[in-house]
Structure formats: C-alpha cells, structure tokens
Design an enzyme around this catalytic site. Sequence first.
Site, PDB file in Angstrom:
ATOM      1  N   LYS A  71       0.818  -1.223   0.000  1.00  8.84           N
ATOM      2  CA  LYS A  71       0.000   0.000   0.000  1.00  8.84           C
ATOM      3  C   LYS A  71       0.848   1.268   0.000  1.00  8.84           C
ATOM      4  O   LYS A  71       0.612   2.193  -0.780  1.00  8.84           O
ATOM      5  CB  LYS A  71      -0.947  -0.032   1.208  1.00  8.84           C
ATOM      6  CG  LYS A  71      -1.971   1.079   1.228  1.00  8.84           C
ATOM      7  CD  LYS A  71      -3.043   0.847   2.264  1.00  8.84           C
ATOM      8  CE  LYS A  71      -2.551   0.886   3.685  1.00  8.84           C
ATOM      9  NZ  LYS A  71      -2.077  -0.374   4.236  1.00  8.84           N
ATOM     10  N   THR A  73       4.028   1.548  -0.859  1.00  2.00           N
ATOM     11  CA  THR A  73       4.763   1.572  -2.119  1.00  2.00           C
ATOM     12  C   THR A  73       3.883   2.107  -3.246  1.00  2.00           C
ATOM     13  O   THR A  73       4.319   2.926  -4.067  1.00  2.00           O
ATOM     14  CB  THR A  73       5.274   0.162  -2.467  1.00  2.00           C
ATOM     15  OG1 THR A  73       6.112  -0.302  -1.409  1.00  2.00           O
ATOM     16  CG2 THR A  73       6.048   0.158  -3.767  1.00  2.00           C
ATOM     17  N   ARG A  94       2.085   8.135   6.945  1.00  2.00           N
ATOM     18  CA  ARG A  94       2.366   7.960   8.367  1.00  2.00           C
ATOM     19  C   ARG A  94       3.854   7.755   8.618  1.00  2.00           C
ATOM     20  O   ARG A  94       4.580   7.288   7.757  1.00  2.00           O
ATOM     21  CB  ARG A  94       1.597   6.752   8.911  1.00  2.00           C
ATOM     22  CG  ARG A  94       0.097   6.930   8.942  1.00  2.00           C
ATOM     23  CD  ARG A  94      -0.586   5.649   9.361  1.00  2.00           C
ATOM     24  NE  ARG A  94      -0.358   4.584   8.398  1.00  2.00           N
ATOM     25  CZ  ARG A  94      -0.560   3.297   8.652  1.00  2.00           C
ATOM     26  NH1 ARG A  94      -0.973   2.911   9.840  1.00  2.00           N
ATOM     27  NH2 ARG A  94      -0.342   2.385   7.715  1.00  2.00           N
ATOM     28  N   LYS A 105       7.372  -6.580  10.405  1.00  2.00           N
ATOM     29  CA  LYS A 105       7.005  -5.866   9.180  1.00  2.00           C
ATOM     30  C   LYS A 105       8.185  -5.149   8.527  1.00  2.00           C
ATOM     31  O   LYS A 105       8.262  -5.013   7.312  1.00  2.00           O
ATOM     32  CB  LYS A 105       5.894  -4.856   9.500  1.00  2.00           C
ATOM     33  CG  LYS A 105       5.337  -4.143   8.284  1.00  2.00           C
ATOM     34  CD  LYS A 105       4.218  -3.197   8.685  1.00  2.00           C
ATOM     35  CE  LYS A 105       3.692  -2.442   7.484  1.00  2.00           C
ATOM     36  NZ  LYS A 105       2.634  -1.471   7.852  1.00  2.00           N
ATOM     37  N   ALA A 273      -3.680   1.139  12.940  1.00  2.00           N
ATOM     38  CA  ALA A 273      -5.059   1.125  12.435  1.00  2.00           C
ATOM     39  C   ALA A 273      -5.925   0.068  13.090  1.00  2.00           C
ATOM     40  O   ALA A 273      -7.145   0.132  12.988  1.00  2.00           O
ATOM     41  CB  ALA A 273      -5.053   0.923  10.923  1.00  2.00           C
ATOM     42  N   PHE A 301      -3.671  -0.723   7.129  1.00  2.00           N
ATOM     43  CA  PHE A 301      -4.214  -2.066   6.930  1.00  2.00           C
ATOM     44  C   PHE A 301      -5.270  -2.071   5.834  1.00  2.00           C
ATOM     45  O   PHE A 301      -5.206  -1.283   4.895  1.00  2.00           O
ATOM     46  CB  PHE A 301      -4.732  -2.648   8.245  1.00  2.00           C
ATOM     47  CG  PHE A 301      -3.659  -2.893   9.263  1.00  2.00           C
ATOM     48  CD1 PHE A 301      -2.477  -3.539   8.922  1.00  2.00           C
ATOM     49  CD2 PHE A 301      -3.800  -2.473  10.576  1.00  2.00           C
ATOM     50  CE1 PHE A 301      -1.474  -3.766   9.855  1.00  2.00           C
ATOM     51  CE2 PHE A 301      -2.798  -2.700  11.513  1.00  2.00           C
ATOM     52  CZ  PHE A 301      -1.636  -3.349  11.150  1.00  2.00           C
ATOM     53  N   PHE A 382       3.433  -9.005 -10.124  1.00  2.00           N
ATOM     54  CA  PHE A 382       4.633  -9.812  -9.945  1.00  2.00           C
ATOM     55  C   PHE A 382       4.902 -10.584 -11.242  1.00  2.00           C
ATOM     56  O   PHE A 382       3.957 -10.889 -11.992  1.00  2.00           O
ATOM     57  CB  PHE A 382       4.462 -10.804  -8.785  1.00  2.00           C
ATOM     58  CG  PHE A 382       4.540 -10.168  -7.424  1.00  2.00           C
ATOM     59  CD1 PHE A 382       5.684 -10.285  -6.653  1.00  2.00           C
ATOM     60  CD2 PHE A 382       3.475  -9.449  -6.909  1.00  2.00           C
ATOM     61  CE1 PHE A 382       5.770  -9.704  -5.397  1.00  2.00           C
ATOM     62  CE2 PHE A 382       3.546  -8.855  -5.657  1.00  2.00           C
ATOM     63  CZ  PHE A 382       4.700  -8.983  -4.894  1.00  2.00           C
ATOM     64  N   TRP A 410       7.125  -0.646  -7.955  1.00  2.00           N
ATOM     65  CA  TRP A 410       8.268  -1.175  -7.217  1.00  2.00           C
ATOM     66  C   TRP A 410       9.478  -1.294  -8.144  1.00  2.00           C
ATOM     67  O   TRP A 410      10.591  -0.928  -7.777  1.00  2.00           O
ATOM     68  CB  TRP A 410       7.930  -2.541  -6.615  1.00  2.00           C
ATOM     69  CG  TRP A 410       8.993  -3.062  -5.692  1.00  2.00           C
ATOM     70  CD1 TRP A 410       9.092  -2.863  -4.352  1.00  2.00           C
ATOM     71  CD2 TRP A 410      10.130  -3.856  -6.062  1.00  2.00           C
ATOM     72  NE1 TRP A 410      10.218  -3.480  -3.856  1.00  2.00           N
ATOM     73  CE2 TRP A 410      10.872  -4.096  -4.884  1.00  2.00           C
ATOM     74  CE3 TRP A 410      10.591  -4.383  -7.265  1.00  2.00           C
ATOM     75  CZ2 TRP A 410      12.044  -4.858  -4.883  1.00  2.00           C
ATOM     76  CZ3 TRP A 410      11.769  -5.130  -7.264  1.00  2.00           C
ATOM     77  CH2 TRP A 410      12.472  -5.364  -6.081  1.00  2.00           C
TER      78      TRP A 410
END
Length: 558
Positions: A71, A73, A94, A105, A273, A301, A382, A410
Amino acid sequence: MKTDIEIAQEAVALDIKEIAAAEGIEAEYVEQYGRDKAKINYNVLKNHPEKKDGKLILVTAITPTPAGEGKTTTSVGLADGLHKLGKSVAAALREPSLGPVFGVKGGAAGGGYAQVVPMEEINLHFTGDFHAIGAANNLMAALIDNHIFHGNALRIDSKRIPWKRVVDMNDRQLRNIVDGLGKRVDGRVREDGYDITVASEIMAVFCLATDIQDLRERLSKMIVAYNVDNEPITAGDLHAAGAMAALLKDALKPNLVQTLEHTPAFIHGGPFANIAHGCNSVLATKMALKFNDYAVTEGGFGADLGAEKFIDIKCRMTGLRPDCAVIVATVRALKHHGGVAKADLNTPNVAALEKGLPNLLQHVENMTKVFGIPSVVAINRFPFDSEEELKLIEDKCKELGVNVVLSEVWAKGGDGGVELAKEVVRLCETEEGRNFKFAYELDTTIEEKVNAIVKNIYRGDGVVFTPEAKKQVQRLTELGFDKLPICMAKTQFSFSDNKNLVGAPRGFKITIREVKVSAGAGFLVAKTGDIMTMPGLPKVPASEKIDVDENGRITGLF
C-alpha cells in the site's frame, strides 16, 4: 537485485529547501533538520487562505496477508506517476513505529523504486516526533502517581487508571507490571503496564489536532483515571495539558521529505489502524492539499480498518472528502485468501484466486456503495502472475463498475504508476458514482453504531457485547460520550474478529469485550478479540539483520 535500502542509499536527494520552494512554501515556515528533511510550521495553512485545496486520493487495500500488498509503495509510486503527468502532487503518509521496524514488518517508507528518503532516518528516529509523544505520555503517567503519592486530593482509584506508560518498541514483558515497589518514598504499589507509543491516546490526539491550541484543548480532555466514585479524572484536572503541549509543540509541525523522484512527501504521525484510527496527521493531509492539485494519502491495513476510520472519524471531524480511492491488491494475496499456502503463491491457480476474490470485491463494494467514493483497483504485479489470473480480477471488478490497473511502481518507480495516475485523474474529474456518506450516523446509540459497522462493512450478523462491555456502554452513555464516532480495535487479518477467517466470511458475530472513551481524540474505542496494545517480537525479529559499518552506513533495514 538491489535491496530497498541499497536503492535508497544510492539516491541523490535535492536540498529540502528546493522541495519546499517548489511547493510554494516560504522559507520562514521551513525548519531544516539537516539537508534532506524539514519541519513545516502549520501556521502556513492559516496564512494562505487564497489557495484552493486540491483533490484528495485515499489509498487503501484488501485484508492484509503474509504475502504483502504494498500500500505505501503504491501510494509513493502513484504520487510519482502523477508527477510524471505534470501534476502538482504531494504524498501524505504515516511515520513508521520502531516496533514493526525491528519486529516482523520492517520499515514503512515504500519499496523498490517507489520510496521516500532518507529511508533509514524515516524508519528510525526521524525528527523525534514519537519520542516527544512518548515523553508527553509518560509525563502524564508520572503526574498521576505523583498526585496519589502526595495525598490524592482527587481521590483517584488506583484500580481504575486506564492510562499506561509507553515505549516505542515491541516488548511483551512490559504488558503487565507492578510498580512502586521499594520504600515508602518510592511511590504507591499498584498494577500497571506499558503500551507501544503509537497506541497512546496522545498519538491519536496529535494526529487529529489542527493547531497548538486545539492540541492543548484535546490533551486537557483526555480521561486518565477514575475516582473512587467512578467519575472521570482528566489531564486538565491534573493541570498537565500545558506541559504536554510544550513537549509536543515542535513535533506538531509536519515533516517534509521527498520521494526518489523528488515528489514532496509530508510524513507525520502514525497511530496503528487496528487499535487506533490509522491515519497520518490532519495537518500533514491539509498541507499536502493546500499546496498541490493532488494529495495522495493512505489508511492503515485493509479498507475495513484504515479507510473506514479515515472516513468515519477523520473526514467527519475535519470536513475532508476523498475524491477517489485506490484499493491495492496482489494476485498472491488473493490466492492466500483462497486458501493457498505461502510457499505455493507463485504458482498460477485460477481456482484459488476465484475463491479469494470476494475479499477484494467486498472492499470495492464498501468503498463505492457504502461510502460512495469512485474507486480503482491497483494490482501490484509480480512476474509470475498469469494473464488468466489478471483477466479474472479485471472481469470481476468491471462487474462492479470499477477498473483494474496494473501497478509496477516497485520496479519502475513513477513510470510504473503512470497508468494508475491516469485513471485516478479521470475519477477525480468525474461526478459519476460520487455519493459520499458515512457508515453510520452519530446520533444513534453506541450499540447501533457498532452494529452498523459490523453489518455494513464486515458483513457480519451482528454484535455480542460482554457483560463488562455492556456496563461500560451504559456508563459512557451516562457521561454523555454516546454520540462520538467509533474506533474499532480489531484484527487486521480478517473482516471478522477471528484472524483465521480469511476471504469474505459470513455467518459470524463480532464480540466486543471492552468499550472505552478517548475523550481527547473524540472517539470511542470498541475492543474485540485479543488485540494487543503492546505487541511482542517474533522468534526471529527483523533487528537481527540490521547492522551498521565503520562509516555509519546501515544495512539490513527494509
């Protein structure tokens, strides 16, 4: 293949004064923290009433999985994509907490070629905002126990002190402690505990405040204890608001940094969140809107948590309205919702994808039908995603009137986000499907508001309040807090309160075990399941891979 930190360390950032000047922010409002980051005085908002706010883009996601969704990214890459289209744009994101950075994470500065820099500093101490919040929180805790020690004129009940000390680290050992041991002069013995800093109500207050006066007023309203008659004791009663505001006065100024492609990014505040409202500060969001045609922000999230709270709490309090939403998903994550083990997610499996798709479709329906926000689905692509799998997602989303765009930010940065940016611009400029509304009305009861979230957003059958939660609801209603919005504290891994119910479960009920008021923030927290306000570290924490060489160059941070 280069790691995220290697890519970030090779970047050549512009002087932050150049970024601020390009935004139209005068030098007098810019307070530099080194060459590549700065704080921006929030008074700049009041001194530019002539500037019209830009379009607000809310980036959210499907229910998180171990496969990852990307998210942040996507948010960074989308901002860069809009920049590539010649749009005036800034991201509003954030700040990362040290707990996840050293836990499971990792960092939260984006990834690949869609990152904000300086990546290491953003993920570690940054400009000290979280340290200031922790200091203010712990000052409040010290003042409570000091008041009890010196005669307890307010008759604080030591068994009814919801206020905990905090530390910005995952440390399960501190969840439950006994303090005040030792001699009489060492304090009164009582059971206590620690939360992680991002779970402090001060973090929520900090992110919802509109200026220093509003911050001080909100701090004063925080309920920090109850007396022997079960009446609330506020920070104002303990004369603590002024000192806490003094500790936070500089932290309250939003932080300005940049992406790898020199797109401005305001990174400020970071409530979790699943236990708080999960959005960056109001001031950072408003700053991004004030100085740009487009502002890209995110909710933590999945959309059932971050996006719902962004709308029902942040938008309700501030008048902000998203012009469009981006719902992030991956083929891998959807196959996880379809029951595929993590080790097999790279293998094409249309049947499993079709089984997991209802999770995405429920989030899409929530954003477009429940909240009435034009939306687009962004698929983080991907190499092993099959054309058949991608086509299935596209067809199913089109049945709901929503387009799907492949995102390759990415690997390609802004170039990989141009197509998504084009669709976002189209949605922001159309009135089609625009019918903004909240999930519930404030003038209903606490129980009715919680039921509305569970039935309309989670698609559950209803709510069960434990006997203790029922007593708390009754008391909060007597105290006049029943008209506040609801902040659901729930697992991020499921629409239900059972993290193992992936996909789009049906036939479940949500159990509310505790309801408490965050009077300063201005919402009620309804706790479900075993949500922890102090997480623990995993068996192999991310910290084990982080190191620094003789030149001060950090490795292993991701």
